[in-house]
Enzyme design. Structure first.
Site, short mmCIF file in Angstrom:
data_model
loop_
_atom_site.label_atom_id
_atom_site.label_comp_id
_atom_site.label_asym_id
_atom_site.label_seq_id
_atom_site.Cartn_x
_atom_site.Cartn_y
_atom_site.Cartn_z
N ASP A 56 54.33 66.22 35.74
CA ASP A 56 55.37 65.53 34.98
C ASP A 56 54.78 64.48 34.05
OD1 ASP A 56 58.16 65.91 34.61
OD2 ASP A 56 58.55 63.93 35.45
N GLU A 97 57.75 54.24 31.56
CA GLU A 97 57.65 55.41 32.43
C GLU A 97 56.19 55.89 32.52
OE1 GLU A 97 61.05 57.96 32.15
OE2 GLU A 97 59.75 59.71 32.31
N GLU A 149 67.45 65.14 30.03
CA GLU A 149 67.68 63.90 30.78
C GLU A 149 68.70 64.11 31.90
OE1 GLU A 149 65.30 62.15 30.15
OE2 GLU A 149 65.65 60.63 28.63
N GLU A 219 63.57 73.91 33.12
CA GLU A 219 63.62 72.94 34.22
C GLU A 219 63.44 73.63 35.58
OE1 GLU A 219 63.64 69.61 34.33
OE2 GLU A 219 63.73 69.28 32.17
C1 LIG Z 1 60.41 68.23 33.41
C2 LIG Z 1 61.12 66.96 33.14
N1 LIG Z 1 62.37 66.99 32.70
C3 LIG Z 1 63.04 65.84 32.44
C4 LIG Z 1 62.44 64.62 32.62
C5 LIG Z 1 63.21 63.35 32.37
N2 LIG Z 1 62.93 62.77 31.11
C6 LIG Z 1 61.98 61.82 30.97
O1 LIG Z 1 61.33 61.35 31.85
C7 LIG Z 1 61.12 64.61 33.08
N3 LIG Z 1 60.45 63.47 33.33
N4 LIG Z 1 60.49 65.81 33.36
#
Ligand SMILES: Cc1ncc(CNC=O)c(N)n1
Length: 230
Positions: A56, A97, A149, A219
């Site tokens: 991530d 983040e 998000e 996702e």
């Molecule tokens: C794979 C994925 N999708 C959404 C997010 C959330 N957005 C930013 O942090 C994230 N961190 N990772």
């Protein structure tokens, strides 16, 4: 296409809500993935969590320029100055983040410089890059942005609900995306997306729907890297 509701009827409730009803199965697949459910019921494999953390971090580094590209589109195409401010605040949060990922990785002994992006991650980052093109309409990009998000918000909020058995060591991670403030921010993005979807030509509307489905699929594949992929 269901074809029962006219476009005018759909817009009363908002296009996003309509699409969420229509595509509920894939949305649920993305937000109640076995990896998330394993965090929530406390059976999560910490090695899987470390895999997610490293992957991530790479994703978020690619996500920042995507958000920057949405900011540029908002500046050029939006008639509402508050939209740019929502996107800008998101960029500011990404700075925090990235710092959080670094300190979290240090805690877990994950060497971020040595993490190799897996195929699902590469595919997702490439998809993000395709959305950065100036040819992609603001309406399409903001819909994708909302979806990216919203999946994290819904997923991690689930791990914080009453009765969840999320391990203490993972609660902070879940709060990053599952907290109410992040929920409010997702609602702001949803409102922006709905407003633009409500006045966009049909061909762009179709592109936005297809893009939303692609996000949900990416996702699911992303969660699969940590859990459930054979
Ligand atoms: C794979 C994925 N999708 C959404 C997010 C959330 N957005 C930013 O942090 C994230 N961190 N990772």
């Amino acid at each position: 296409m269901e074809g029962k509701e006219t476009r005018e009827e759909m817009e009363k409730s908002g296009m996003i809500d309509t699409w969420m009803r229509k595509h509920r199965l894939i949305y649920t697949g993305a937000t109640k993935h076995p990896f998330i459910l394993s965090i929530r019921d406390g059976t999560v494999d910490f090695e899987a969590f470390k895999t997610w953390l490293g992957q991530d971090y790479i994703f978020v580094r690619a996500f920042a320029p995507f958000v920057a590209s949405v900011l540029i589109k908002a500046w050029k195409e939006s008639d509402d100055s508050s939209e740019m401010e929502v996107i800008l605040s998101s960029m500011a949060s990404l700075n925090d983040e990235i710092a959080w990922f670094k300190s979290e990785a240090a805690k877990w002994g994950v060497q971020l410089s040595e993490v190799v992006p897996q195929k699902a991650n590469q595919d997702y980052c490439r998809f993000l890059e395709s959305l950065m093109s100036p040819d992609v309409e603001y309406t399409v990009a903001i819909t994708a942005f909302w979806a990216i998000e919203a999946v994290y918000q819904a997923s991690f909020a689930l791990c914080l609900e009453d009765g969840s058995k999320t391990p203490a060591k993972l609660r902070e991670a879940c709060r990053r995306w599952g907290n109410d403030g992040f929920g409010q921010y997702c609602n702001s993005l949803q409102k922006i997306a709905n407003r633009h979807l409500g006045k966009t030509p049909d061909d762009v509307l179709t592109k936005a729907e297809v893009t939303l489905l692609r996000v949900l699929e990416h996702e699911v594949e992303f969660w699969n890297m940590s859990h459930g992929a054979a």
